[in-house]
Design a protein around this motif. Structure first.
Motif, mmCIF file in Angstrom:
data_model
loop_
_atom_site.group_PDB
_atom_site.id
_atom_site.type_symbol
_atom_site.label_atom_id
_atom_site.label_comp_id
_atom_site.label_asym_id
_atom_site.label_seq_id
_atom_site.Cartn_x
_atom_site.Cartn_y
_atom_site.Cartn_z
ATOM 1 N N TRP A 79 0.799 -1.226 0.000
ATOM 2 C CA TRP A 79 0.000 0.000 0.000
ATOM 3 C C TRP A 79 0.832 1.278 0.000
ATOM 4 O O TRP A 79 0.422 2.268 -0.600
ATOM 5 C CB TRP A 79 -0.927 0.020 1.217
ATOM 6 C CG TRP A 79 -1.947 -1.061 1.186
ATOM 7 C CD1 TRP A 79 -2.036 -2.109 2.038
ATOM 8 C CD2 TRP A 79 -3.012 -1.213 0.256
ATOM 9 N NE1 TRP A 79 -3.091 -2.904 1.699
ATOM 10 C CE2 TRP A 79 -3.709 -2.378 0.604
ATOM 11 C CE3 TRP A 79 -3.438 -0.494 -0.842
ATOM 12 C CZ2 TRP A 79 -4.802 -2.830 -0.099
ATOM 13 C CZ3 TRP A 79 -4.532 -0.941 -1.553
ATOM 14 C CH2 TRP A 79 -5.200 -2.097 -1.182
ATOM 15 N N LYS A 87 0.008 4.517 -2.430
ATOM 16 C CA LYS A 87 -0.588 5.702 -1.801
ATOM 17 C C LYS A 87 0.250 6.948 -2.060
ATOM 18 O O LYS A 87 -0.286 8.030 -2.268
ATOM 19 C CB LYS A 87 -0.737 5.451 -0.305
ATOM 20 C CG LYS A 87 -1.511 6.506 0.420
ATOM 21 C CD LYS A 87 -1.708 6.119 1.869
ATOM 22 C CE LYS A 87 -2.505 7.165 2.591
ATOM 23 N NZ LYS A 87 -2.705 6.827 3.995
ATOM 24 N N LEU A 147 -6.808 5.506 0.495
ATOM 25 C CA LEU A 147 -6.880 4.251 1.232
ATOM 26 C C LEU A 147 -7.449 4.494 2.618
ATOM 27 O O LEU A 147 -7.063 5.444 3.301
ATOM 28 C CB LEU A 147 -5.503 3.603 1.355
ATOM 29 C CG LEU A 147 -4.797 3.315 0.035
ATOM 30 C CD1 LEU A 147 -3.364 2.893 0.298
ATOM 31 C CD2 LEU A 147 -5.536 2.239 -0.724
#
Length: 107
Positions: free
Chosen positions: A93, A97, A105
């Motif tokens: 992630w 991001k 997120l």
């Protein structure tokens, strides 16, 4: 002329149905006719949000999220909601991001 019981009931049902249709025509349909629609932006398209709820779906997101993010729609955002996953892949992630401005997120 006197009406029988059946004729009176049928006439009452007919009047009741007429009143219901009159109510809908005057109030419900009139409200629909007076609804104001937001003007379309100059680009011709409204902003779009894609919401993806994922629970332990890192493998599927790895495969399919890039195709969702490669849209040519002018104003969109992709929201990925981590729905109580126990397989948390922070390494997956963080780069997404930070590098993709249209991706949000939530955990």
């Amino acid at each position: 002329m006197e009406l029988t019981l059946i004729e009176s009931c049928l006439l009452g049902a007919l009047i009741f149905c007429f009143l219901i249709q009159l109510y809908f025509s005057l109030f419900v349909h009139l409200k629909l006719a007076l609804v104001k629609v937001d003007p379309i932006p100059e680009t011709g398209r409204k902003p779009l949000s894609v919401v993806i709820c994922a629970r332990n779906e890192v493998n599927n997101l790895t495969e399919y999220l890039p195709s969702v993010l490669e849209q040519n729609y002018p104003d969109y955002e992709v929201i990925v909601v981590n729905d109580r996953s126990w397989m948390v892949h922070v390494n997956y992630w963080k780069p997404l991001k930070n590098n993709i401005s249209t991706l949000k997120l939530f955990t």
